[in-house]
Design a protein around this motif. Structure first.
Motif, PDB file in Angstrom:
ATOM      1  N   LEU A 184       7.322 -10.224 -17.387  1.00 29.15           N
ATOM      2  CA  LEU A 184       7.339 -11.276 -18.407  1.00 29.15           C
ATOM      3  C   LEU A 184       5.901 -11.511 -18.828  1.00 29.15           C
ATOM      4  N   SER A 185       5.651 -11.668 -20.114  1.00 28.17           N
ATOM      5  CA  SER A 185       4.263 -11.778 -20.565  1.00 28.17           C
ATOM      6  C   SER A 185       3.586 -12.995 -19.928  1.00 28.17           C
ATOM      7  N   PRO A 186       2.275 -12.907 -19.699  1.00 30.30           N
ATOM      8  CA  PRO A 186       1.576 -13.957 -18.941  1.00 30.30           C
ATOM      9  C   PRO A 186       1.697 -15.343 -19.590  1.00 30.30           C
TER      10      PRO A 186
ATOM     11  N   ILE B 180      -3.423  -5.915 -20.772  1.00 31.02           N
ATOM     12  CA  ILE B 180      -2.146  -6.328 -20.199  1.00 31.02           C
ATOM     13  C   ILE B 180      -1.014  -5.520 -20.833  1.00 31.02           C
ATOM     14  N   GLY B 181       0.126  -5.531 -20.159  1.00 29.44           N
ATOM     15  CA  GLY B 181       1.357  -4.963 -20.714  1.00 29.44           C
ATOM     16  C   GLY B 181       2.509  -5.726 -20.109  1.00 29.44           C
ATOM     17  N   PHE B 182       3.612  -5.799 -20.816  1.00 29.91           N
ATOM     18  CA  PHE B 182       4.744  -6.573 -20.281  1.00 29.91           C
ATOM     19  C   PHE B 182       6.051  -6.039 -20.847  1.00 29.91           C
ATOM     20  N   GLY B 183       7.120  -6.299 -20.097  1.00 30.89           N
ATOM     21  CA  GLY B 183       8.433  -5.809 -20.494  1.00 30.89           C
ATOM     22  C   GLY B 183       9.156  -6.735 -21.443  1.00 30.89           C
ATOM     23  N   THR B 184       8.854  -8.026 -21.370  1.00 26.89           N
ATOM     24  CA  THR B 184       9.481  -9.015 -22.255  1.00 26.89           C
ATOM     25  C   THR B 184       8.437 -10.054 -22.650  1.00 26.89           C
ATOM     26  N   LEU B 185       8.411 -10.353 -23.924  1.00 28.27           N
ATOM     27  CA  LEU B 185       7.542 -11.420 -24.401  1.00 28.27           C
ATOM     28  C   LEU B 185       8.145 -12.767 -23.997  1.00 28.27           C
TER      29      LEU B 185
END
Ligand code: ZN
Length: 210
Positions: A78-80, A117-122
């Motif tokens: 999940l995005s930070p 950074i990288g994420f699977g869901t905003l």
């Protein structure tokens, strides 16, 4: 796809390996720097606050390898979180700030010089789109693996039920995870079935991509 899809998949595997542990939450993170990598989940502290997955990953990286360098990459399901500490009643406050240990993960990453950074869901509660992060000075890596994206979305979709359970006085999310196990909404099931299907998994039409 990039190697970061694989790193985030490893973070998901780490989360689901510990899925039913009492203190484990709904988010996983990986911190990678020069071939060194650590995987961590969000964890419930003894005082009832949550240590977010990014903070946990950073602490574990520092304990194992020392301080990460400027080329370090933080990946999360999940995005930070961005919002400042607070205890408002709004869903986003309850989800991302009310019981969070210390400052936001975005602030933490900036303090430690981690800007990729990288994420699977905003996380729509704290971010409008990727520009919410690029405006803060982050570079955002694109994650495309469909199994990873589906599992990360399912994890985020579990939060409303968890926040409701927390409002009823439940501690941690094991009871909720037990209810979900094996169902079509269970993030662990979605991940493991997708992983079983391997490359043959079909994406939804709107996922588009190459
Ligand atoms: Zn956070």
């Amino acid at each position: 796809m990039s190697i970061y899809d694989d790193y985030l998949k490893k973070a998901l595997r780490h989360l689901f390996d510990h899925w039913m542990d009492e203190r484990v939450g709904l988010v996983a993170a990986a911190l990678i720097d020069s071939g060194k990598d650590v995987y961590a989940t969000s964890v419930l502290n003894p005082d009832g606050t949550w240590k977010h997955a990014e903070r946990n990953a950073l602490e574990q990286f520092e304990a194992t390898y020392g301080k990460p360098g400027p080329s370090a990459v933080m990946l999360s399901t999940l995005s930070p979180c961005v919002r400042a500490a607070g205890s408002g009643d709004a869903y986003g406050d309850q989800k991302n700030a009310a019981r969070r240990q210390d400052e936001s993960c975005s602030a933490l990453l900036k303090q430690h010089g981690i800007t990729t950074i990288g994420f699977g869901t905003l996380d729509n509660e704290d971010a409008r789109d990727n520009s919410s992060y690029t405006d803060l000075g982050f570079n955002v890596i694109d994650i495309r693996d469909r199994i990873v994206l589906a599992a990360c979305k399912a994890l985020n979709d579990t939060f409303p039920a968890y926040i409701e359970a927390e409002a009823r006085g439940e501690t941690g999310c094991v009871a909720l995870k037990e209810q979900l196990l094996g169902s079509l909404l269970c993030p662990k099931t979605i991940f493991e079935r997708g992983a079983d299907c391997g490359a043959s998994i079909k994406g939804s039409p709107e996922s588009g991509g190459v």
